[in-house]
Design an enzyme around this catalytic site. Sequence first.
Site, PDB file in Angstrom:
ATOM      1  CE  LYS A 276      -3.946  -1.580   2.873  1.00 23.53           C
ATOM      2  NZ  LYS A 276      -5.178  -1.478   1.489  1.00 23.53           N
ATOM      3  NE  ARG A 350     -11.045  -9.379  -2.420  1.00 23.33           N
ATOM      4  CZ  ARG A 350     -11.391  -8.571  -3.139  1.00 23.33           C
ATOM      5  NH1 ARG A 350     -11.874  -8.804  -4.462  1.00 23.33           N
ATOM      6  NH2 ARG A 350     -11.733  -7.238  -2.786  1.00 23.33           N
TER       7      ARG A 350
HETATM    8  N1  BES Z   1      -7.916  -3.517   4.260  1.00 23.42           N
HETATM    9  C1  BES Z   1      -8.214  -3.144   3.117  1.00 23.42           C
HETATM   10  C2  BES Z   1      -9.750  -2.303   2.972  1.00 23.42           C
HETATM   11  C3  BES Z   1      -9.857  -1.088   3.564  1.00 23.42           C
HETATM   12  C4  BES Z   1      -9.507   0.390   2.938  1.00 23.42           C
HETATM   13  C5  BES Z   1     -10.057  -0.844   4.843  1.00 23.42           C
HETATM   14  C6  BES Z   1      -9.488   1.322   3.900  1.00 23.42           C
HETATM   15  C7  BES Z   1     -10.075   0.265   5.769  1.00 23.42           C
HETATM   16  C8  BES Z   1      -9.752   1.386   4.995  1.00 23.42           C
HETATM   17  C9  BES Z   1      -8.359  -4.228   2.160  1.00 23.42           C
HETATM   18  O1  BES Z   1      -7.569  -5.402   2.493  1.00 23.42           O
HETATM   19  C10 BES Z   1      -7.839  -3.793   0.783  1.00 23.42           C
HETATM   20  O2  BES Z   1      -6.790  -3.480   0.662  1.00 23.42           O
HETATM   21  N2  BES Z   1      -8.831  -3.532  -0.385  1.00 23.42           N
HETATM   22  C11 BES Z   1      -8.436  -3.305  -1.607  1.00 23.42           C
HETATM   23  C12 BES Z   1      -9.083  -4.366  -2.420  1.00 23.42           C
HETATM   24  C13 BES Z   1      -8.405  -4.070  -3.924  1.00 23.42           C
HETATM   25  C14 BES Z   1      -6.686  -4.365  -3.872  1.00 23.42           C
HETATM   26  C15 BES Z   1      -9.026  -5.035  -4.749  1.00 23.42           C
HETATM   27  C16 BES Z   1      -8.889  -2.003  -1.931  1.00 23.42           C
HETATM   28  O3  BES Z   1      -9.927  -1.561  -1.299  1.00 23.42           O
HETATM   29  O4  BES Z   1      -8.302  -1.308  -2.415  1.00 23.42           O
HETATM   30 MN    MN Z   2      -5.609  -5.320   1.638  1.00 30.52          MN
END
Ligand code: BES
Ligand code: MN
Length: 499
Positions: A276, A350
Amino acid sequence: MTAALKLGFGPFAAPAKGVLIVFCDDALKFGPATRKALGTAADLVARAAKTERFTGKSGSALELILPEGLKVARLVVIGSGKTAELQPKDILKLGGAAMGRLPAAASDGSVFAEFASGALGAEQAADLAQGVRLRAYAFDRYKTKRKDDETPPAKRSVTIAVADVIATRKAYQSREAVAEGVVMARDLVNEPANVLHPEEFARRAASLKKVGVAVEVLDLKALKKLGMNALLAVGQGSAHESRVVVMRWNGGKKGEAPVTFIGKGVCFDSGGISIKPSAGMEDMKGDMAGAACVVGLMHALGRRKAKVNAIGIIGVVENMPDGNALRPGDIIKTMAGKTIEIITTDAEGRMVLIDVLTYVQKYLKPKAMVDLATLTGAIIVALGFEYAGSFSNDNALHQKLEKASEKTGEKIWRMPVGEEHDHYIKSQFADLKNAGGRWGGAISAARFLQNFVTEVPWIHLDICGVAFNNKSDEIRHSWASGWGVRLLDEFLKENFEKK
Ligand code: BES
Ligand code: MN
Ligand code: ZN
């Protein structure tokens, strides 16, 4: 560092010290017990209200220092708005508003559980008390210094004045159990990931044994044996081992199928190899909020001895990049036998959930299952920070949750999930791919999960927007909200418990 709040109940009587907190309606009218306690100070309130333009609007407050005729150091009048329309969730908020007006350095508060229409009944007064309790929460165990006027006294006590002390104490018992569950969830979410790694999370969940919940911790060996490869793949780049924790509360009929609650417990989500951006990454210590809610809920059920069979199950992992970490392009065989092509290692939640969903259906034979996960940023794009996204294969079950949501004020908004979104997650190499791209991102994630749900009635809650943020409200001033504990407790109580 936080002084524990001593919350008690007593009869209506003007207190001799501290802060007195009372309510008036939008005609500035007090109830009879309040009027009596205020005596001539009621005139001061009328005069001050004029100069301060205080109208008794719900949640607004008027403060008087050293009010003549009273012994207290401060009198706070809180507007209740029109009292005829007040629901339990509104009374809860007014309790929070009252606690919010107790200065940080004050040691004694008295809250009169009376509106203009008269003293609150035991149930309502207990709702008010729960609001006080929830608002009093702060996560400050790592603060070693504070300004003088912010330093709480060693002992803080709030007495809620009520018409029937015994009945209110009794009504408060279940509210206190639920409030403790919310606090537990908040503590877990606020806790940093260097402290709360998967093994430690499992240990804390195991402490539910104290309230009569049976806890089983599945370690690495057990998870490998079960074939939970999708869950294990997420944790394989971390220095901490993954865990699954099963928490059973058997308060219902012997042999009756349980309602099952499943939580995403990613103790820290760095994104893994698909790392990230650094800005805001600190928030990812809260990526276990779904699991925290499940633990808090199980605590509440145990503490209030709920007459229901419920099982909480959480997948607890850390998503980190190292030489063993999962890579984009890797293909993983899930516990259910389906194969997944990894597109991004940041779509890890997921992966954790599908193996837990499979375990639940194979071994626990539930009546219904609800999963909670901070799953996609896309749900915040869709709904903002006020609503959790809900997805379901069962209209009747979803309606039950909507009712509980309406009652508790923990808001959900239903989103579609079904085969029309299959093409987003079709893989050219495996059965599915783990990410469906930007458009409808919360929906393709839900559909991904649904590929692992058979005919069991199921609800998926995407709680990214509601689990943690800096949107304080009347009953919470901490980053973590503890969202979902009150909602699911109510959902069980109304629909699955023997009355
Ligand atoms: N934990 C994150 C989602 C998240 C985002 C939680 C902001 C709390 C605040 C999740 O694991 C994630 O990274 N999701 C991605 C999915 C994508 C890579 C398909 C996202 O939301 O960008
Ligand atoms: Mn994630
Ligand atoms: Zn995540």
